[in-house]
Design an enzyme around this catalytic site. Structure first.
Site, short mmCIF file in Angstrom:
data_model
loop_
_atom_site.label_atom_id
_atom_site.label_comp_id
_atom_site.label_asym_id
_atom_site.label_seq_id
_atom_site.Cartn_x
_atom_site.Cartn_y
_atom_site.Cartn_z
N ILE A 1 0.84 -1.19 0.00
CA ILE A 1 0.00 0.00 0.00
C ILE A 1 0.87 1.24 0.00
CG2 ILE A 1 -0.18 -0.06 2.53
CD1 ILE A 1 -3.04 1.09 2.24
N CYS A 2 0.33 2.32 -0.56
CA CYS A 2 0.99 3.63 -0.60
C CYS A 2 2.25 3.58 -1.47
CB CYS A 2 1.30 4.10 0.82
SG CYS A 2 1.72 5.86 0.93
N ALA A 3 3.41 3.86 -0.90
CA ALA A 3 4.66 3.83 -1.67
C ALA A 3 5.22 2.42 -1.81
CB ALA A 3 5.70 4.74 -1.02
N SER B 1 -2.77 -0.96 -3.04
CA SER B 1 -3.72 0.08 -2.65
C SER B 1 -3.02 1.43 -2.59
CB SER B 1 -4.34 -0.27 -1.30
OG SER B 1 -5.40 0.60 -0.98
#
Length: 242
Positions: free
Chosen positions: A163-165, A208
């Site tokens: 998720i994210c980076a 995500s």
């Protein structure tokens, strides 16, 4: 005098009859053993959902890798949701210490260290974002242990999630080849084909966007690892999407 004699006779009669019909026998509390035996042996539930640590075997297993500076919400939200769904989640610290300080000053106590997990199979590997996942930092992407775990997981056909980076870490491990994915807009330069969806599932890769999609991320993990009904039940129990 006559009244006293009458009361005495009444008392004698009660004694002879064991106070039957006059005095209720004292309640004797059940012993701890009997109380335990009388209790239900059904697994603990919360709003119809299993609690972590119940008697049932876990529905699946997951490894969440925590490096110093991890984004707390992106780790805690999916961990919490997965455990509600009876998924056994192991928190592993990349460092020797099991106390891992997150980006926003929240310390999480890991279950073990990453070194102790290298030979253990898991149904899912979960990478939260935050500074350790940022390409410029390279803390996760440059960790040979993380790369090996991700490559082995992908090759075995088991789930890798980020998720994210953190999807940029999947790329460094070769796990994004030929699949659709999403990620935080901050890593668009490193992984330019970011999809607009909050969550993308393609084969055994689940990604995500960021902290704001942490709940969707966790529910998607439940849907993949357990089933959609369980994901829906967990969502309803936390009033999500209502």
């Amino acid at each position: 005098e006559n009244m006293q004699r009458s009361l005495l006779l009444l008392l004698c009669a009660c004694c002879a009859n064991g106070f039957q019909g006059w005095i209720r026998p004292p309640l004797i509390p059940a012993s701890p053993t009997k109380r335990a035996a009388s209790q239900s042996t059904a697994p603990s539930t919360l709003l119809g959902l299993r609690l972590s640590g119940g008697a049932d075997a876990p529905a699946a297993t997951a490894l969440c890798i925590l490096a110093p500076g991890f984004e707390e919400l992106e780790a805690i939200a999916p961990i919490d949701l997965l455990r509600r769904a009876n998924v056994q989640v192991t928190l592993a610290s990349t460092e020797a210490s099991k106390s891992v300080l997150g980006r926003n000053g929240i310390t999480v106590q890991a279950d073990t260290t990453l070194d102790e997990c290298l030979s253990t199979p898991y149904d899912c590997v979960l990478l939260p974002g935050g500074p350790p996942a940022v390409p410029a930092n390279g803390l996760l992407a440059g960790d040979a242990r993380v790369k090996k775990i991700l490559k082995d997981q992908r090759q075995s056909g088991k789930l890798v999630s980020a998720i994210c980076a953190a999807p940029s870490v999947l790329k460094e491990a070769g796990a994004l080849e030929g699949v659709k994915y999403t990620a935080h807009f901050s890593v668009k330069e490193q992984i330019p084909d970011i999809g607009p969806e909050k969550v993308v599932v393609d084969g055994n890769v689940l990604t995500s966007q960021g902290a704001g999609t942490s709940v969707e991320f966790g529910l998607a993990l439940i849907s993949y690892l357990v089933d959609q009904k369980t994901a829906d039940d967990v969502a309803a129990s936390i009033c999500f999407g209502q």
